[in-house]
Scaffold this motif. Structure first.
Motif, PDB file in Angstrom:
ATOM      1  N   PHE A 194       0.837  -1.203   0.000  1.00 13.82           N
ATOM      2  CA  PHE A 194       0.000   0.000   0.000  1.00 13.82           C
ATOM      3  C   PHE A 194       0.872   1.254   0.000  1.00 13.82           C
ATOM      4  O   PHE A 194       0.600   2.201  -0.742  1.00 13.82           O
ATOM      5  N   LEU A 195       1.927   1.257   0.854  1.00 10.94           N
ATOM      6  CA  LEU A 195       2.783   2.440   0.929  1.00 10.94           C
ATOM      7  C   LEU A 195       3.436   2.704  -0.428  1.00 10.94           C
ATOM      8  O   LEU A 195       3.420   3.823  -0.929  1.00 10.94           O
ATOM      9  N   LEU A 196       3.968   1.646  -1.030  1.00 11.24           N
ATOM     10  CA  LEU A 196       4.609   1.789  -2.336  1.00 11.24           C
ATOM     11  C   LEU A 196       3.616   2.268  -3.389  1.00 11.24           C
ATOM     12  O   LEU A 196       3.900   3.189  -4.163  1.00 11.24           O
ATOM     13  N   ALA A 197       2.447   1.621  -3.398  1.00  4.84           N
ATOM     14  CA  ALA A 197       1.458   1.927  -4.428  1.00  4.84           C
ATOM     15  C   ALA A 197       1.001   3.379  -4.318  1.00  4.84           C
ATOM     16  O   ALA A 197       0.850   4.075  -5.322  1.00  4.84           O
ATOM     17  N   PHE A 198       0.792   3.855  -3.091  1.00  4.34           N
ATOM     18  CA  PHE A 198       0.315   5.229  -2.931  1.00  4.34           C
ATOM     19  C   PHE A 198       1.415   6.214  -3.293  1.00  4.34           C
ATOM     20  O   PHE A 198       1.149   7.298  -3.817  1.00  4.34           O
ATOM     21  N   CYS A 199       2.667   5.836  -2.977  1.00  7.14           N
ATOM     22  CA  CYS A 199       3.793   6.667  -3.360  1.00  7.14           C
ATOM     23  C   CYS A 199       3.828   6.797  -4.889  1.00  7.14           C
ATOM     24  O   CYS A 199       3.953   7.895  -5.440  1.00  7.14           O
ATOM     25  N   LEU A 200       3.650   5.670  -5.573  1.00  3.97           N
ATOM     26  CA  LEU A 200       3.612   5.682  -7.036  1.00  3.97           C
ATOM     27  C   LEU A 200       2.475   6.564  -7.540  1.00  3.97           C
ATOM     28  O   LEU A 200       2.624   7.295  -8.519  1.00  3.97           O
ATOM     29  N   SER A 201       1.313   6.491  -6.865  1.00  2.80           N
ATOM     30  CA  SER A 201       0.177   7.298  -7.290  1.00  2.80           C
ATOM     31  C   SER A 201       0.481   8.783  -7.182  1.00  2.80           C
ATOM     32  O   SER A 201       0.120   9.570  -8.069  1.00  2.80           O
ATOM     33  N   GLY A 202       1.145   9.168  -6.077  1.00  2.07           N
ATOM     34  CA  GLY A 202       1.513  10.576  -5.901  1.00  2.07           C
ATOM     35  C   GLY A 202       2.449  11.027  -7.010  1.00  2.07           C
ATOM     36  O   GLY A 202       2.270  12.087  -7.623  1.00  2.07           O
ATOM     37  N   VAL A 203       3.442  10.175  -7.294  1.00  2.00           N
ATOM     38  CA  VAL A 203       4.406  10.478  -8.358  1.00  2.00           C
ATOM     39  C   VAL A 203       3.679  10.619  -9.691  1.00  2.00           C
ATOM     40  O   VAL A 203       3.857  11.595 -10.431  1.00  2.00           O
ATOM     41  N   ALA A 204       2.814   9.630  -9.968  1.00  6.08           N
ATOM     42  CA  ALA A 204       2.075   9.643 -11.228  1.00  6.08           C
ATOM     43  C   ALA A 204       1.203  10.897 -11.313  1.00  6.08           C
ATOM     44  O   ALA A 204       1.050  11.482 -12.391  1.00  6.08           O
ATOM     45  N   GLY A 205       0.659  11.318 -10.169  1.00  3.46           N
ATOM     46  CA  GLY A 205      -0.209  12.491 -10.154  1.00  3.46           C
ATOM     47  C   GLY A 205       0.519  13.745 -10.621  1.00  3.46           C
ATOM     48  O   GLY A 205       0.009  14.493 -11.464  1.00  3.46           O
TER      49      GLY A 205
END
Lengths: 289, 317, 232
Positions: A194-205
Motif C-alpha cells: 500500500f505504501l509503495l502503491a500510494f507513493c507511485l500514485s503521488g508520483v504519477a499524479g
C-alpha cells in the motif's frame, strides 16, 4: 493520415504509454496482494496532481523536484486505505468495488472543496518546448514524463526482484496462504505494498498534472485505464504491464490522430468493456496463476 | 417487514401526500422532493436487479437513455406521455443489451462492465452531436401537460410533476412487491443464491437475468424520461452523470438490500439531508452522506452486503 | 475427462439400469463427484459420451438434463441459502417442465408434501442457512426430488450423519426405490451401500477397478483393503 503523422502518433503514444504503465502499477499491485479492486485509484492520482500543483504554484520549483514530495504526501492515506481494505468482507472483489466507489466520491468532494473544481495544469516552462528528432517533433514534457516514469518503474522492478521486501510482496501476490506458510510476514508485505502503491500514485499524479488539466472528477478515466491495462497484462507482471501500457498509449494516440481528441475518453471505456467481455473476468486469472 | 415498518411507511406516505399544500406549493421544495422521489424509484429498480443477483454500477446508462429517448421523442412532436413511455422502452432495451452481452460476467466483473457501459453512453451523448446536441445537450423540452380532470391542488405549479413522481414510485414499489411474491421473484432469488443449483432445478439463468435488467432499465428509463420533462433540458453530464449510478447503489444498500421500502426511504432521507442540510452550508461537501453511508455499509453493517454476495463463487465466471 | 491438468476420469464405462440402485465407491479424488458433475451437466467432458433413455445427452445444460428427468444432491449442501426452506423446494416444483402444475395452490401443496416426507415440515419457514447439517441433507433430498426425476444422483447422503441418521437414510433409499426411481449413489460407507445397492462400481484414480453385486465386490479382499480402508 501521412506516414509522418503516423510515426508521430506512434512515438508520442509510446511515450504516453510509459506514463500509463507507472499509473497502472499501483492498481495492479494492490489487486495482487489484497484481491481488492480500487476504484478510488484515479482519484488518488488526481489528488497527487493537485498537491503537486499547489506546491508548484506556491514555490515555483521545477515539477520534477515535487515528485517525491507528492509521493510522500499520500503515505498517510495508504495506511488509512490499508486499514479499510483489511476490513472488507468476502468476496473482496465486489465489496472493494462498493467501498472504493464511496472513497472515490469522498476524495472528489474533498478536492472540490479545496480546489473548487477549477481546471489546473502544471504549466512549467521547462516542459513546454519540443525537440526535433529524425523529422519528428517530440514534446519535451512527454519525454521528461516518460523518462521519469521509466526510471521509477525500473527502480520498482529492481526493488521487487532484488530485495527481501520485494520478494515478500511478490510471494504474497502470487499466493497469500502459501507465502504465509513459508514464513513470510504477509501483513507487513501488504502494508508495504500500500505504501509503495500510494507513493507511485503521488508520483504519477504530479507527472499527470504536467500533461493534462486536472479536475476533481477526472480520476475515473485513469481508473478505467488502469483496469484495462491490468486485464491485458495480468497482475504482478511488471514487464507485461509495460508492454500493455505502451500498446494502450499507441492505440490512444492513433485514435486521436485519426478522429480527433474528443473520442479519446470513449475509447478507454470501450476497451474496458471489450476486454472484460473477451476475457470474462480476466483479472481473476492474474492472481491465480 | 414488521407492523412498525408499515406504520412508518404509512406516515411518510401521508406526509408526502400533504406536502405541497403545506409548503404553499413552494417550487424549489417541490422540485427537491420530486427529485428525491425519482431517486427513490431508481434505487428501487436497482434493488430489483440486485434481488436477481446482478450488481450494476451503471444505472446512469439506463436513466440517461430514458432521458434522451424521451427528450428526442418529445422534441420530435410526440405527446410527453408517449415520449416518456418510449424513454422507458429505450432504457429497457439498453439494459437488456448489456445483460446479454455480459452474460458470462459475474459479480465484480459485471459491475465493472456496467460502469464502462454508462461511460460509453456518456461519451456517445457527448460526441454524437447531430442527435444528442453534444455537450450542450437539448433544450426546449415541453413541460408535462396539466391533467385538467384532477383537482387543482394536484396540478398547481410543480405539484403536477411532484404527484406524478410520487405515484410512479408507489407503482414501482407495488410492482416490486408483486414480483417478490410471484414465480418471477422465486426464480430471481434462485439465480441469485445458487445459479448452478437453480439450473439443476430447471431454472435457466440467462433469461431471468435479462428480464431483471430489462425491468430495472424500464423503471430507470421512465424515471429519466420524467426527469427531463421536469427540468426541461437534457445534457450528457446531467443524465449520464455518475451520481445516477452511485446514488441508487448507496440508497439501496444503506436502506436495506432486497427490502421493499428500504431503498426508497433511504433515498428520501439521504437526498433531503444532503440537499437541505448540507448544500446550503457546505456546498462542496453535500455529497458526503453518500460516501460515508457507502463506507459504513461495507464496514459496519454486518450482512448489509450479504445478499449481494452469493457464496464464494461470485468472483470470476 | 481432463480436469485441471489431471486426467480425472479415463475409460469409465458405466451403465445404470432402470429401477436399480447402483452404488459408486472409491477413495477421495477417485473421480466420483467429477462423474456426477458430468452426468448432471455442470462439467463438460473432454471426451466420451453420456446417454440417457436412448438419447445422447453429452454437453446438455443442467436445466435440460433436469427437464429430461435427472436430479441430484450435493455432498456439501448447496441450498438457496437466504431463501426459506419452503421456497427452496418450491423452485424445482415451479420450474420443472414435466408434471407442471398450472395452479399455485397445487405447487404449494406438493412442496408441503415433499417437506413432510423428509421431515422438514416444521422448518418450512426457516431460512436454509439456519438448518443443521442433518436438516440440510434432508433439504438436499427434497430439492433433488422437487423436479420429479426418474434418475436420482445422490452424493454422500449418509456421510457425516449419526448412526441413527444413517439408518434413516437407508430407509429413504428403500422408499425411493419403491417409487420406481433409478438411483446412482456415491456413499463413503459401504455398510449403507451393502443394504441398498443392487450393484456396486468401484473407482480409483479415474478408472473402474471393480464392479458387481455388493456381496461380490465387498467380499473381495483387494477392494476392502485398497479402496475402502476403514469404515467410518
Amino acid at each position: 493520415m501521412s506516414l509522418n503523422t503516423l510515426a508521430q502518433a506512434l512515438v508520442s503514444g509510446a511515450l504516453l504509454g510509459c506514463f500509463y504503465t507507472l499509473m497502472a502499477l499501483a492498481f495492479s499491485m494492490i489487486l495482487g496482494v489484497t484481491r481488492a479492486l480500487n476504484l478510488s485509484h484515479g482519484d488518488l492520482i488526481i489528488l497527487g496532481g493537485y498537491l503537486g500543483y499547489w506546491l508548484w504554484s506556491g514555490s515555483g520549483l521545477h515539477p520534477l523536484f515535487l515528485v517525491p514530495v507528492a509521493g510522500a504526501a499520500l503515505l498517510p492515506l495508504a495506511l488509512l486505505w490499508h486499514w479499510l481494505f483489511h476490513r472488507l468482507p468476502e468476496p473482496r472483489e465486489l465489496s472493494s468495488l462498493v467501498l472504493t466507489f464511496g472513497l472515490s466520491l469522498l476524495l472528489q468532494n474533498i478536492m472540490l472543496a479545496l480546489w473548487r473544481g477549477e481546471y489546473r495544469l502544471i504549466a512549467s516552462e521547462s516542459l513546454t518546448g519540443s525537440l526535433a528528432l529524425a523529422g519528428l517533433r517530440l514534446n519535451q514534457g512527454r519525454l521528461v514524463v516518460a523518462a521519469a516514469a521509466l526510471a521509477v518503474v525500473g527502480a520498482l522492478y529492481l526493488g521487487l526482484t532484488r530485495t527481501r521486501w520485494g520478494r515478500a510482496i511478490r510471494a504474497t501476490s502470487l499466493d497469500r496462504e502459501a507465502a504465509a506458510l513459508l514464513g513470510i510476514n504477509v501483513d507487513e508485505a501488504t502494508r508495504t505494498t500500500f505504501l509503495l502503491a500510494f507513493c507511485l500514485s503521488g508520483v504519477a499524479g504530479v507527472l499527470f498534472a504536467t500533461l493534462h488539466y486536472l479536475y476533481p472528477a477526472g480520476g475515473i478515466e485513469l481508473t478505467l485505464l488502469a483496469i484495462v491495462l491490468t486485464i491485458w497484462a495480468g497482475v504482478g507482471r511488471l514487464r507485461s504491464v509495460l508492454v500493455a501500457g505502451i500498446l494502450l498509449g499507441v492505440v490512444e494516440a492513433l485514435t486521436v490522430a485519426w478522429s480527433g481528441p474528443r473520442w479519446r475518453e470513449l475509447v478507454v471505456s470501450l476497451m474496458l468493456l471489450a476486454s472484460l467481455l473477451a476475457r470474462s473476468g480476466g483479472l481473476a486469472r492474474g492472481w491465480s496463476h | 417487514m414488521g407492523r412498525r415498518g408499515w406504520i412508518g411507511a404509512g406516515l411518510v406516505a401521508a406526509a408526502l401526500l400533504v406536502l405541497p399544500p403545506l409548503t404553499g406549493f413552494h417550487p424549489y421544495y417541490l422540485y427537491l422532493v420530486s427529485t428525491a422521489l425519482l431517486f427513490g424509484t431508481v434505487a428501487t429498480s436497482w434493488n430489483l436487479l440486485a434481488y436477481a443477483g446482478q450488481i450494476s454500477f451503471g444505472h446512469a446508462a439506463f436513466f440517461g437513455l430514458g432521458g434522451y429517448g424521451a427528450a428526442l421523442a418529445s422534441l420530435g412532436g410526440l405527446s410527453p406521455w408517449v415520449a416518456i413511455a418510449l424513454g422507458g422502452a429505450v432504457g429497457a432495451v439498453g439494459a437488456a443489451g448489456i445483460s446479454l452481452a455480459s452474460a458470462r460476467l459475474r459479480g465484480a466483473y459485471l459491475a465493472l462492465a456496467t460502469l464502462a457501459y454508462a461511460e460509453i453512453w456518456r461519451g456517445i451523448a457527448h460526441n454524437w452531436t447531430a442527435v444528442s446536441g453534444g455537450g450542450a445537450g437539448l433544450i426546449g423540452i415541453p413541460p408535462l401537460p396539466t391533467l385538467a380532470w384532477l383537482p387543482v391542488d394536484f396540478t398547481r405549479g410543480r405539484a403536477g410533476s411532484y404527484y406524478l413522481s410520487l405515484a410512479f414510485l408507489v407503482v414501482v414499489i407495488a410492482v416490486f412487491g408483486g414480483i417478490l411474491r410471484s414465480r418471477v421473484g422465486l426464480a430471481f432469488a434462485a439465480v441469485r443464491e445458487e445459479e448452478e443449483r437453480a439450473s439443476l432445478l430447471g431454472v435457466r439463468a440467462l433469461p431471468w437475468k435479462v428480464l431483471a435488467f430489462a425491468l430495472s432499465g424500464l423503471f430507470s428509463g421512465l424515471a429519466g424520461g420524467l426527469y427531463v420533462h421536469m427540468v426541461r433540458v437534457v445534457e450528457p453530464d446531467l443524465v449520464f452523470n455518475r451520481y445516477f449510478s452511485i446514488l441508487p447503489l448507496v440508497m439501496a444498500t444503506f436502506g436495506g438490500l432486497h427490502t421493499l421500502l428500504g431503498p426508497a426511504m433511504a433515498a428520501l432521507g439521504l437526498y433531503l439531508v444532503s440537499e437541505l442540510l448540507l448544500h446550503p452550508y457546505v456546498p462542496a461537501f453535500h455529497q458526503l452522506p453518500y460516501a460515508l453511508a457507502l463506507i459504513a455499509v461495507v464496514l459496519y453493517l454486518p450482512g448489509g452486503l450479504a445478499g449481494l454476495l452469493p457464496g464464494k463463487r461470485s468472483g470470476a465466471a | 475427462m481432463a480436469f485441471g491438468g489431471l486426467l480425472a476420469l479415463r475409460g469409465v464405462d458405466i451403465a445404470v439400469e432402470e429401477h436399480q440402485v447402483v452404488g459408486l465407491l472409491g477413495p477421495n479424488g477417485s473421480g466420483k463427484t467429477t462423474l456426477f458433475n458430468i452426468l448432471s451437466g455442470l462439467l463438460r467432458p473432454t471426451a466420451g459420451e453420456v446417454w440417457f433413455a436412448g438419447c445422447r445427452v453429452t454437453n446438455l445444460a443442467p436445466w435440460r438434463l433436469s427437464g429430461l428427468g435427472i436430479g441430484r444432491t450435493f455432498q456439501i449442501a448447496r441450498p438457496f441459502a437466504h431463501s426459506t426452506v419452503f421456497d427452496n423446494v418450491l423452485v424445482g416444483i415451479t420450474f420443472r417442465s414435466r408434471h407442471h402444475y398450472r395452479r399455485v395452490l397445487d405447487r404449494r401443496r406438493e412442496a408441503e408434501r415433499l417437506l413432510a416426507m423428509v421431515g422438514l415440515a416444521p422448518k418450512a419457514s426457516a431460512r436454509a442457512n439456519e438448518l443443521s447439517l442433518g436438516e440440510r441433507k434432508r433439504l438436499e433430498l427434497a430439492m433433488a426430488l422437487s423436479t420429479r426425476p426418474t434418475v436420482l444422483l445422490l452424493d454422500e447422503l449418509a456421510s457425516g450423519l449419526s448412526p441413527k441418521g444413517r439408518e434413516e437414510v437407508i430407509r429413504f433409499y428403500g422408499r425411493l426405490k419403491e417409487r420406481g426411481l433409478t438411483i446412482f449413489a456415491i456413499e463413503h460407507s459401504f455398510r449403507v451401500l451393502a443394504h441398498v445397492a443392487d450393484r456396486l462400481v468401484v473407482l480409483d484414480q479415474g478408472t473402474i477397478v471393480a464392479e458387481g453385486r455388493p456381496a461380490q465386490v465387498l467380499g473381495s479382499p483387494r477392494v476392502m483393503q485398497a479402496y475402502l480402508g476403514e469404515d467410518e
